[in-house]
Design a protein around this motif. Structure first.
Motif, PDB file in Angstrom:
ATOM      1  N   GLU A  45       0.986  -1.295   0.318  1.00  0.00           N
ATOM      2  CA  GLU A  45      -0.088   0.479  -0.179  1.00  0.00           C
ATOM      3  C   GLU A  45       1.369   1.277   0.127  1.00  0.00           C
ATOM      4  O   GLU A  45       0.492   2.246   0.229  1.00  0.00           O
ATOM      5  N   GLY A  46       2.236   0.933  -0.004  1.00  0.00           N
ATOM      6  CA  GLY A  46       2.905   2.406  -0.311  1.00  0.00           C
ATOM      7  C   GLY A  46       2.857   2.756   1.013  1.00  0.00           C
ATOM      8  O   GLY A  46       4.214   3.732   1.307  1.00  0.00           O
ATOM      9  N   LEU A  47       3.603   2.323   2.320  1.00  0.00           N
ATOM     10  CA  LEU A  47       3.818   2.562   4.193  1.00  0.00           C
ATOM     11  C   LEU A  47       5.105   1.363   3.665  1.00  0.00           C
ATOM     12  O   LEU A  47       5.916   1.190   3.718  1.00  0.00           O
ATOM     13  N   ASP A  48       6.284   2.484   4.091  1.00  0.00           N
ATOM     14  CA  ASP A  48       7.635   1.773   4.415  1.00  0.00           C
ATOM     15  C   ASP A  48       7.635   1.418   5.316  1.00  0.00           C
ATOM     16  O   ASP A  48       7.100   2.559   6.747  1.00  0.00           O
ATOM     17  N   PRO A  49       7.972   0.578   5.986  1.00  0.00           N
ATOM     18  CA  PRO A  49       7.950   0.271   7.402  1.00  0.00           C
ATOM     19  C   PRO A  49       9.041   0.539   8.478  1.00  0.00           C
ATOM     20  O   PRO A  49       8.661   1.024   9.637  1.00  0.00           O
ATOM     21  N   ALA A  50      10.023   1.884   7.497  1.00  0.00           N
ATOM     22  CA  ALA A  50      11.351   2.737   8.467  1.00  0.00           C
ATOM     23  C   ALA A  50       9.955   3.879   9.271  1.00  0.00           C
ATOM     24  O   ALA A  50      10.870   4.017   9.840  1.00  0.00           O
ATOM     25  N   GLN A  51       8.916   3.688   7.921  1.00  0.00           N
ATOM     26  CA  GLN A  51       8.182   5.218   9.158  1.00  0.00           C
ATOM     27  C   GLN A  51       7.217   4.521   9.736  1.00  0.00           C
ATOM     28  O   GLN A  51       6.018   5.280  10.156  1.00  0.00           O
ATOM     29  N   LEU A  52       7.141   3.743  10.425  1.00  0.00           N
ATOM     30  CA  LEU A  52       5.687   2.903  11.231  1.00  0.00           C
ATOM     31  C   LEU A  52       5.668   2.602  12.507  1.00  0.00           C
ATOM     32  O   LEU A  52       7.564   1.316  12.160  1.00  0.00           O
ATOM     33  N   VAL A  53       5.160   3.328  13.222  1.00  0.00           N
ATOM     34  CA  VAL A  53       6.119   2.864  14.412  1.00  0.00           C
ATOM     35  C   VAL A  53       5.096   2.105  14.831  1.00  0.00           C
ATOM     36  O   VAL A  53       3.514   2.776  15.127  1.00  0.00           O
ATOM     37  N   TRP A  54       5.022   0.179  15.881  1.00  0.00           N
ATOM     38  CA  TRP A  54       3.889  -0.349  16.309  1.00  0.00           C
ATOM     39  C   TRP A  54       3.882   0.101  17.735  1.00  0.00           C
ATOM     40  O   TRP A  54       5.033  -0.324  18.286  1.00  0.00           O
ATOM     41  N   ILE A  55       3.153   0.284  19.088  1.00  0.00           N
ATOM     42  CA  ILE A  55       2.743   0.404  19.904  1.00  0.00           C
ATOM     43  C   ILE A  55       1.954  -0.244  20.436  1.00  0.00           C
ATOM     44  O   ILE A  55       0.779   0.070  20.542  1.00  0.00           O
ATOM     45  N   GLN A  56       2.677  -1.734  20.880  1.00  0.00           N
ATOM     46  CA  GLN A  56       1.725  -2.397  21.856  1.00  0.00           C
ATOM     47  C   GLN A  56       0.935  -2.384  23.171  1.00  0.00           C
ATOM     48  O   GLN A  56       2.014  -2.649  24.165  1.00  0.00           O
ATOM     49  N   ALA A  57       0.018  -1.824  23.218  1.00  0.00           N
ATOM     50  CA  ALA A  57      -1.149  -1.134  24.443  1.00  0.00           C
ATOM     51  C   ALA A  57      -1.245  -2.225  24.793  1.00  0.00           C
ATOM     52  O   ALA A  57      -2.706  -1.567  24.276  1.00  0.00           O
ATOM     53  N   ASP A  58      -1.569  -3.121  26.410  1.00  0.00           N
ATOM     54  CA  ASP A  58      -2.605  -3.953  26.471  1.00  0.00           C
ATOM     55  C   ASP A  58      -4.046  -3.278  26.702  1.00  0.00           C
ATOM     56  O   ASP A  58      -4.967  -3.805  26.821  1.00  0.00           O
ATOM     57  N   THR A  59      -3.610  -2.629  27.968  1.00  0.00           N
ATOM     58  CA  THR A  59      -4.428  -2.486  29.004  1.00  0.00           C
ATOM     59  C   THR A  59      -5.290  -1.315  28.287  1.00  0.00           C
ATOM     60  O   THR A  59      -4.779  -0.678  27.750  1.00  0.00           O
ATOM     61  N   PRO A  60      -6.730  -0.914  28.339  1.00  0.00           N
ATOM     62  CA  PRO A  60      -7.222   0.560  28.495  1.00  0.00           C
ATOM     63  C   PRO A  60      -6.428   1.871  28.802  1.00  0.00           C
ATOM     64  O   PRO A  60      -6.568   2.409  28.292  1.00  0.00           O
ATOM     65  N   ALA A  61      -6.116   1.489  30.293  1.00  0.00           N
ATOM     66  CA  ALA A  61      -5.727   2.693  30.581  1.00  0.00           C
ATOM     67  C   ALA A  61      -3.702   2.811  29.556  1.00  0.00           C
ATOM     68  O   ALA A  61      -3.668   3.759  29.293  1.00  0.00           O
ATOM     69  N   GLU A  62      -3.577   1.861  29.435  1.00  0.00           N
ATOM     70  CA  GLU A  62      -1.966   2.015  28.583  1.00  0.00           C
ATOM     71  C   GLU A  62      -2.656   2.633  27.116  1.00  0.00           C
ATOM     72  O   GLU A  62      -1.485   3.819  26.742  1.00  0.00           O
ATOM     73  N   ARG A  63      -3.682   2.338  26.379  1.00  0.00           N
ATOM     74  CA  ARG A  63      -3.786   2.786  24.977  1.00  0.00           C
ATOM     75  C   ARG A  63      -3.635   4.059  25.677  1.00  0.00           C
ATOM     76  O   ARG A  63      -3.871   4.776  24.912  1.00  0.00           O
ATOM     77  N   LEU A  64      -4.977   4.591  26.527  1.00  0.00           N
ATOM     78  CA  LEU A  64      -5.092   6.028  25.848  1.00  0.00           C
ATOM     79  C   LEU A  64      -4.259   6.434  27.128  1.00  0.00           C
ATOM     80  O   LEU A  64      -3.718   8.399  26.141  1.00  0.00           O
ATOM     81  N   TRP A  65      -3.363   6.498  27.549  1.00  0.00           N
ATOM     82  CA  TRP A  65      -1.766   7.297  27.980  1.00  0.00           C
ATOM     83  C   TRP A  65      -0.741   7.482  26.871  1.00  0.00           C
ATOM     84  O   TRP A  65      -0.453   8.654  26.876  1.00  0.00           O
ATOM     85  N   VAL A  66      -0.387   6.479  26.413  1.00  0.00           N
ATOM     86  CA  VAL A  66       0.287   6.540  25.174  1.00  0.00           C
ATOM     87  C   VAL A  66      -0.249   7.714  24.099  1.00  0.00           C
ATOM     88  O   VAL A  66       0.964   7.881  23.702  1.00  0.00           O
ATOM     89  N   THR A  67      -2.231   7.538  23.571  1.00  0.00           N
ATOM     90  CA  THR A  67      -2.309   7.622  22.812  1.00  0.00           C
ATOM     91  C   THR A  67      -2.480   9.572  22.964  1.00  0.00           C
ATOM     92  O   THR A  67      -2.380  10.320  22.445  1.00  0.00           O
ATOM     93  N   GLU A  68      -2.947  10.153  24.446  1.00  0.00           N
ATOM     94  CA  GLU A  68      -2.350  11.146  25.160  1.00  0.00           C
ATOM     95  C   GLU A  68      -1.369  11.963  24.667  1.00  0.00           C
ATOM     96  O   GLU A  68      -1.323  12.696  24.301  1.00  0.00           O
ATOM     97  N   GLN A  69      -0.353  11.252  24.916  1.00  0.00           N
ATOM     98  CA  GLN A  69       1.137  12.133  24.801  1.00  0.00           C
ATOM     99  C   GLN A  69       1.763  12.183  23.744  1.00  0.00           C
ATOM    100  O   GLN A  69       2.309  13.286  23.091  1.00  0.00           O
ATOM    101  N   LEU A  70       1.389  11.155  22.967  1.00  0.00           N
ATOM    102  CA  LEU A  70       1.626  11.391  21.156  1.00  0.00           C
ATOM    103  C   LEU A  70       0.964  12.328  21.115  1.00  0.00           C
ATOM    104  O   LEU A  70       1.219  13.012  19.704  1.00  0.00           O
ATOM    105  N   ILE A  71      -0.867  12.613  20.926  1.00  0.00           N
ATOM    106  CA  ILE A  71      -1.138  13.802  20.205  1.00  0.00           C
ATOM    107  C   ILE A  71      -0.588  14.974  21.381  1.00  0.00           C
ATOM    108  O   ILE A  71      -0.263  16.242  20.554  1.00  0.00           O
ATOM    109  N   LYS A  72      -0.027  14.772  22.259  1.00  0.00           N
ATOM    110  CA  LYS A  72       0.695  15.940  23.273  1.00  0.00           C
ATOM    111  C   LYS A  72       1.438  16.695  22.162  1.00  0.00           C
ATOM    112  O   LYS A  72       2.261  17.544  22.742  1.00  0.00           O
ATOM    113  N   SER A  73       2.555  15.316  21.991  1.00  0.00           N
ATOM    114  CA  SER A  73       4.077  16.229  21.905  1.00  0.00           C
ATOM    115  C   SER A  73       3.904  16.119  20.201  1.00  0.00           C
ATOM    116  O   SER A  73       4.171  17.061  19.630  1.00  0.00           O
TER     117      SER A  73
END
Length: 265
Positions: free
Chosen positions: A111-139
């Motif tokens: 589909e044209g996505l370079d793996p070098a520009q793809l970052v996968w963060i495996q967050a398992d719990t709802p609290a982890e997903r929310l925290w990581v998402t919020e920090q990425l949005i802020k940054s």
């Protein structure tokens, strides 16, 4: 005690006609009967039919966009892939948070996505997903952020929306289709499902503008299959259509006489 007469009701004033607004003011005024044209930038969805239904003609920056689907991490890549490809082409990173299934790198490369520009963060719990998402949005470090948050609450979405307004990248929240009946602070919400002929059916059920009552049908054969599928397999629905000739090969003719009444030979 003598009752006092009621005070006379002043006559209603007719609304005054307002002349043409200054161009700067007119550009900032939005009428609810019109499809909103956002002031912030957008990224084309890669589907002309879908862009026609999205305010501003694409996925919004500086705001959340919710993608609701029956099964998580099945069709989101096909729907969002064309927009993510544009982000990667401009040097941006695509960050995915908590996908229920491991991303299929060969399909993403197709589909044209370079793996070098793809970052996968495996967050398992709802609290982890929310925290990581919020920090990425802020940054604001991601050109596009795709987060699977099936158990996010309304007040949490509102906090994410406030943070997204100060960012410049795309932010997609992937949620189950049951969340369609819940309130959300996301200004754009779409529901997507598969069609029988490899297409996607998308309904924009929340947007800035009039209600979208129909469906947008997007042809979407999975990456790499279009070149190997036969014309018949590209249209599986034709196998389920009723035949016009009831005596055509492959269909049993109707039986008018029960077997018990047939004369023996």
């Amino acid at each position: 005690m003598q009752a006092q007469p009621a005070a006379p009701v002043p006559p209603l004033r007719s609304p005054r006609m307002v002349g043409p607004l200054p161009p700067a003011v007119a550009a900032a005024v939005w009428r609810g009967s019109e499809l909103g044209s956002v002031v912030s930038s957008v990224v084309s969805s890669g589907w002309a039919l879908l862009d026609h239904e999205l305010p501003g003609g694409g996925w919004p920056c500086h705001a959340l966009a919710e993608v609701l689907s029956p099964q998580p991490a099945v069709l989101e890549w096909r729907l969002l892939g064309p927009a993510l490809r544009q982000v990667v082409a401009k040097g941006g990173q695509v960050v995915v948070v908590g996908p229920p299934r491991q991303p299929h790198l060969p399909g993403l490369v197709h589909e044209g996505l370079d793996p070098a520009q793809l970052v996968w963060i495996q967050a398992d719990t709802p609290a982890e997903r929310l925290w990581v998402t919020e920090q990425l949005i802020k940054s604001g470090s991601a050109g596009a952020l795709v987060a699977w948050v099936p158990q996010v609450r309304q007040e949490q979405i509102r906090r994410l929306q406030v943070g997204a307004q100060s960012g410049a990248g795309l932010v997609f929240l992937c949620r189950p289709e049951a969340a369609q009946h819940e309130a959300s602070a996301a200004p754009l919400r779409v529901h997507a499902r598969f069609g029988l002929d490899w297409e996607l059916h998308v309904q924009v059920f929340k947007r800035r503008g009039p209600v979208h009552a129909g469906l947008v049908t997007l042809p979407s054969v999975p990456g790499g299959l279009a070149s190997v599928l036969t014309p018949r397999l590209l249209r599986p629905s034709q196998f389920f259509l009723p035949r016009e000739n009831p005596h055509a090969v492959g269909r049993l003719a109707p039986r008018s006489t029960p077997l018990s009444r047939l004369a023996p030979h």
